[in-house]
Design an enzyme around this catalytic site. Structure first.
Site, PDB file in Angstrom:
ATOM      1  N   HIS A  60      33.945  16.633  35.594  1.00  0.00           N
ATOM      2  CA  HIS A  60      33.422  16.038  34.714  1.00  0.00           C
ATOM      3  C   HIS A  60      33.704  17.030  33.232  1.00  0.00           C
ATOM      4  CE1 HIS A  60      30.587  18.370  36.260  1.00  0.00           C
ATOM      5  NE2 HIS A  60      29.506  18.636  35.735  1.00  0.00           N
ATOM      6  N   HIS A 105      36.170  23.312  38.296  1.00  0.00           N
ATOM      7  CA  HIS A 105      35.724  23.734  36.711  1.00  0.00           C
ATOM      8  C   HIS A 105      37.128  24.772  35.871  1.00  0.00           C
ATOM      9  CE1 HIS A 105      33.554  20.732  38.013  1.00  0.00           C
ATOM     10  NE2 HIS A 105      32.727  21.567  38.755  1.00  0.00           N
ATOM     11  N   ARG A 122      24.149   2.088  51.714  1.00  0.00           N
ATOM     12  CA  ARG A 122      23.129   1.755  53.430  1.00  0.00           C
ATOM     13  C   ARG A 122      22.337   0.880  53.068  1.00  0.00           C
ATOM     14  NH1 ARG A 122      24.146   6.110  57.677  1.00  0.00           N
ATOM     15  NH2 ARG A 122      23.658   8.006  56.467  1.00  0.00           N
ATOM     16  N   LYS A 170      34.662  16.724  28.810  1.00  0.00           N
ATOM     17  CA  LYS A 170      33.779  17.060  27.198  1.00  0.00           C
ATOM     18  C   LYS A 170      34.392  16.531  26.534  1.00  0.00           C
ATOM     19  CE  LYS A 170      30.420  19.475  29.792  1.00  0.00           C
ATOM     20  NZ  LYS A 170      28.471  19.236  29.645  1.00  0.00           N
ATOM     21  N   ASP A 230      32.624  26.516  44.585  1.00  0.00           N
ATOM     22  CA  ASP A 230      32.074  25.557  43.863  1.00  0.00           C
ATOM     23  C   ASP A 230      32.090  25.268  42.462  1.00  0.00           C
ATOM     24  OD1 ASP A 230      30.159  23.567  44.112  1.00  0.00           O
ATOM     25  OD2 ASP A 230      29.210  24.815  42.814  1.00  0.00           O
ATOM     26  N   GLU A 286      24.914  29.905  34.963  1.00  0.00           N
ATOM     27  CA  GLU A 286      23.481  29.236  35.257  1.00  0.00           C
ATOM     28  C   GLU A 286      22.132  29.539  35.087  1.00  0.00           C
ATOM     29  OE1 GLU A 286      24.583  25.220  37.706  1.00  0.00           O
ATOM     30  OE2 GLU A 286      25.859  26.731  38.414  1.00  0.00           O
ATOM     31  N   LYS A 346      25.201  32.117  38.791  1.00  0.00           N
ATOM     32  CA  LYS A 346      24.192  31.617  38.752  1.00  0.00           C
ATOM     33  C   LYS A 346      22.791  32.252  38.823  1.00  0.00           C
ATOM     34  CE  LYS A 346      24.919  27.875  42.019  1.00  0.00           C
ATOM     35  NZ  LYS A 346      24.834  26.444  40.912  1.00  0.00           N
ATOM     36  N   LYS A 380      34.147  15.624  43.415  1.00  0.00           N
ATOM     37  CA  LYS A 380      34.421  16.745  43.939  1.00  0.00           C
ATOM     38  C   LYS A 380      33.367  17.149  45.004  1.00  0.00           C
ATOM     39  CE  LYS A 380      31.601  20.426  42.655  1.00  0.00           C
ATOM     40  NZ  LYS A 380      31.233  22.034  41.940  1.00  0.00           N
TER      41      LYS A 380
HETATM   42  P1  NAD Z   1      23.259  11.158  48.571  1.00  0.00           P
HETATM   43  O1  NAD Z   1      23.169  12.092  49.206  1.00  0.00           O
HETATM   44  O2  NAD Z   1      22.072  11.357  46.940  1.00  0.00           O
HETATM   45  O3  NAD Z   1      23.635   9.926  48.855  1.00  0.00           O
HETATM   46  C1  NAD Z   1      24.738   9.653  49.098  1.00  0.00           C
HETATM   47  C2  NAD Z   1      25.026   8.617  49.121  1.00  0.00           C
HETATM   48  O4  NAD Z   1      25.673   7.253  49.640  1.00  0.00           O
HETATM   49  C3  NAD Z   1      23.344   6.976  49.119  1.00  0.00           C
HETATM   50  O5  NAD Z   1      23.929   6.250  48.306  1.00  0.00           O
HETATM   51  C4  NAD Z   1      23.880   6.727  50.376  1.00  0.00           C
HETATM   52  O6  NAD Z   1      23.321   4.645  50.588  1.00  0.00           O
HETATM   53  C5  NAD Z   1      25.019   6.125  51.032  1.00  0.00           C
HETATM   54  N1  NAD Z   1      25.905   6.339  52.096  1.00  0.00           N
HETATM   55  C6  NAD Z   1      25.619   7.476  53.133  1.00  0.00           C
HETATM   56  N2  NAD Z   1      26.674   7.379  54.434  1.00  0.00           N
HETATM   57  C7  NAD Z   1      26.793   6.003  54.075  1.00  0.00           C
HETATM   58  C8  NAD Z   1      27.501   5.162  54.890  1.00  0.00           C
HETATM   59  N3  NAD Z   1      28.028   5.321  56.182  1.00  0.00           N
HETATM   60  N4  NAD Z   1      28.415   3.740  54.646  1.00  0.00           N
HETATM   61  C9  NAD Z   1      28.194   3.551  53.157  1.00  0.00           C
HETATM   62  N5  NAD Z   1      27.489   4.083  52.297  1.00  0.00           N
HETATM   63  C10 NAD Z   1      26.705   5.312  52.390  1.00  0.00           C
HETATM   64  O7  NAD Z   1      24.743  12.183  47.513  1.00  0.00           O
HETATM   65  P2  NAD Z   1      24.900  12.686  45.799  1.00  0.00           P
HETATM   66  O8  NAD Z   1      24.120  13.476  45.245  1.00  0.00           O
HETATM   67  O9  NAD Z   1      25.036  11.123  44.996  1.00  0.00           O
HETATM   68  O10 NAD Z   1      26.679  12.955  46.491  1.00  0.00           O
HETATM   69  C11 NAD Z   1      27.612  11.963  46.301  1.00  0.00           C
HETATM   70  C12 NAD Z   1      28.541  12.904  46.216  1.00  0.00           C
HETATM   71  O11 NAD Z   1      29.315  13.485  45.164  1.00  0.00           O
HETATM   72  C13 NAD Z   1      28.890  13.716  47.001  1.00  0.00           C
HETATM   73  O12 NAD Z   1      30.532  13.707  47.777  1.00  0.00           O
HETATM   74  C14 NAD Z   1      28.414  14.762  46.453  1.00  0.00           C
HETATM   75  O13 NAD Z   1      29.068  16.250  47.114  1.00  0.00           O
HETATM   76  C15 NAD Z   1      29.914  14.195  45.307  1.00  0.00           C
HETATM   77  N6  NAD Z   1      29.107  15.054  44.000  1.00  0.00           N
HETATM   78  C16 NAD Z   1      28.059  14.869  43.388  1.00  0.00           C
HETATM   79  C17 NAD Z   1      26.533  15.537  42.601  1.00  0.00           C
HETATM   80  C18 NAD Z   1      25.480  15.592  42.575  1.00  0.00           C
HETATM   81  O14 NAD Z   1      24.229  15.702  41.211  1.00  0.00           O
HETATM   82  N7  NAD Z   1      24.542  14.992  42.910  1.00  0.00           N
HETATM   83  C19 NAD Z   1      27.695  16.608  41.666  1.00  0.00           C
HETATM   84  C20 NAD Z   1      28.943  16.595  42.178  1.00  0.00           C
HETATM   85  C21 NAD Z   1      29.442  16.349  43.324  1.00  0.00           C
END
Ligand code: NAD
Length: 484
Positions: free
Chosen positions: A178, A240, A51, A182, A235, A216, A331, A148
């Site tokens: 992920h 996992h 976005r 590994k 979680d 962790e 944790k 996830k």
């Molecule tokens: P974040 O909030 O940092 O980023 C979200 C992204 O989605 C941003 O790029 C935002 O611009 C985009 N976005 C939000 N609404 C939107 C829309 N309506 N249209 C288009 N783009 C949109 O989130 P994140 O931490 O990067 O996580 C993303 C996904 O991955 C989530 O489902 C999260 O649960 C999963 N996840 C994240 C991690 C992590 O380490 N961050 C680990 C495992 C899973």
């Protein structure tokens, strides 16, 4: 021995949520390492789609910064970084709106592999899938990668699977866990199914118990309010730990092919028995000096969500009947580690006079912080008079003998993304596996809710509540020490 890096086919990879935390911390730095290793073709493109109202130049800068912040030694390679960011593009799209989609369509090369990484909240999966089809961006050959959490119970996982199934065949969907990427997890399969030595012993005649610990040192910190809606069971265990359990316990597939492997994993999940309440210990970390308690981190003084869980599970099939599988994750533990241990039975009788110690062979597999594999064997204590026995670890990592692997220090994410491009689903969860895992998990969580189960407090930097120790002690067994 230096192994070869085989470049993947040319591809265009669109990362929805390409400006998000996961993309900047894991996906893009990982792709950069694949680029440097020569695995990513020079013509392939990575298209960030999110976005944020930035352009391609702005996105390239964002990813330079991300590599500087989250990359390893490769972040010093400025020429490499410039070449890599030259293959990045950006389109502003809203999953729920129509802006940007036509531009995305025009950018994509349909003659190469197309993959779409949904690195956004699962509530947006349906909107993304629908627009990818409305704007004729995705077709029957496209691949879609999802992260996830894959649901929070069986009903929501089924709803997500149905949403994806409206637009994509199962063979197009790559559900990432992920842990499966590994190196050591794959090595576990090589050790099990590539050697005559282990498989004959891999059953209830020779294995006493199996332990899987994922500990962790961090707490839930700033994510407390979010984490409080899930807890350790949702979680960590449902995904996992259960995936690791499947790989340890499954029968040999007829071939190392995605559906053959996933069929065998599914049978393990379906054979998991319901868990008795007295075989589960839930915990919450307590406050320690200035360090807040779990409830303070979660922002809810009455939270009943667990930041720790230990449980004893059983798999009802011929191979494993009667062998306990102990799972533990938490944790704020004393060290960060992920370890699987296969503990073989005692000899039963020692021929060596005065040797009263219990000697056990243990195959232990570490996934983090360092990957490795050891087999504990009993040998004669060197130099001592008489036959004094001692248990020593035999290092089965063999890193020195084999040298750096073909994918360099490939971490799980980058390895899995390359599998998406190769069209190999073996290390991804199939929809029915995820649903079966929730079908086993749901009654356990519902039981806690019905009983108002209150987690036990445990000290930060410990191994969890005392009751978790007792879970094994009362069966004359002991958890392995949590060591980093
Ligand atoms: P974040 O909030 O940092 O980023 C979200 C992204 O989605 C941003 O790029 C935002 O611009 C985009 N976005 C939000 N609404 C939107 C829309 N309506 N249209 C288009 N783009 C949109 O989130 P994140 O931490 O990067 O996580 C993303 C996904 O991955 C989530 O489902 C999260 O649960 C999963 N996840 C994240 C991690 C992590 O380490 N961050 C680990 C495992 C899973």
């Amino acid at each position: 021995m230096v192994s070869r890096v085989i470049p993947v086919e040319d591809f265009d990879l669109v990362i929805f949520g390409g400006t998000g935390d996961l993309a900047r911390r894991k996906i893009l730095p990982g792709l950069f390492r694949r680029f440097l290793s020569g695995q990513m073709p020079k013509t392939s493109r990575v298209i960030g789609a999110a976005r944020s109202d930035i352009n391609t130049d702005g996105y390239r800068q964002m990813i330079r910064d991300a590599i500087a912040e989250f990359g390893g030694a490769e972040k010093e390679n400025t020429a490499g970084i410039e070449a890599f960011v030259g293959q990045l593009h950006y389109v502003t799209v809203d999953a729920k709106g129509d802006g940007g989609w036509a531009e995305l369509h025009d950018l994509i090369r349909f003659e190469v592999v197309n993959a779409f990484y949904f690195s956004v909240a699962p509530s947006l999966f349906g909107d993304l899938a629908e627009r990818l089809h409305t704007y004729e961006i995705a077709d029957a050959d496209s691949r879609v990668v999802v992260e996830k959490p894959f649901g929070r119970d069986l009903a929501s996982a089924q709803a997500l699977n149905e949403t994806l199934a409206e637009h994509f065949k199962e063979s197009q969907v790559y559900r990432i866990d992920h842990y499966l990427g590994k190196e050591t997890v794959q090595n576990l399969m090589a050790v099990r199914f590539g050697n005559m030595l282990f498989e004959p012993l891999w059953n209830n005649h020779y294995v006493d118990h199996i332990e899987i610990t994922v500990a962790e040192t961090v707490g839930v910190g700033g994510r407390g309010a979010y984490y409080d809606k899930s807890g350790a069971m949702r979680d960590m265990v449902q995904n996992h730990l259960m995936q690791l359990l499947c790989l340890i316990a499954m029968e040999a597939p007829s071939e190392f092919e995605s559906d053959a492997v996933r069929d065998e994993k599914l049978k393990v999940i379906r054979a998991l028995q319901p868990v008795e309440p007295h075989h589960i210990v839930r915990g919450q970390y307590d406050a320690a000096g200035d360090e807040p308690s779990y409830r303070e981190d979660a922002g809810d003084p009455r939270s009943f969500t667990e930041s720790f869980i230990a449980m004893r599970c059983e798999i009802a099939n011929w191979r494993w009947a009667g062998v306990p599988f102990y799972l533990r994750t938490g944790k704020k533990m004393k060290a960060r580690t992920s370890e699987i241990s296969v503990v073989f039975k005692d000899l039963g009788h020692s021929i060596f006079p005065g040797d009263e110690k219990r000697h056990r062979n243990i195959l232990s597999i570490q996934l983090q912080p360092n990957e490795g594999m050891q087999l504990q064997v009993t040998i004669k204590e060197p130099g001592q008079g008489g036959m004094r026995l001692v248990d020593v670890p035999l290092d089965m990592t063999f890193a020195d003998a084999l040298g750096p692997d073909a994918e360099g220090a490939a971490d799980a994410y980058e390895r899995l993304i390359m599998d998406v491009i190769r069209g190999n689903q073996t290390l991804f969860m199939r929809g029915d596996e995820v649903e079966a895992a929730w079908a086993w998990t749901d009654p356990i969580i519902e039981g806690w809710q019905a009983r108002n189960d209150v987690p036990k407090l445990y000290d930060q930097g410990s191994s969890g509540p005392d009751d978790a120790m007792a879970l094994m002690h009362r069966e004359d067994r002991k958890w392995r020490d949590i060591k980093g």
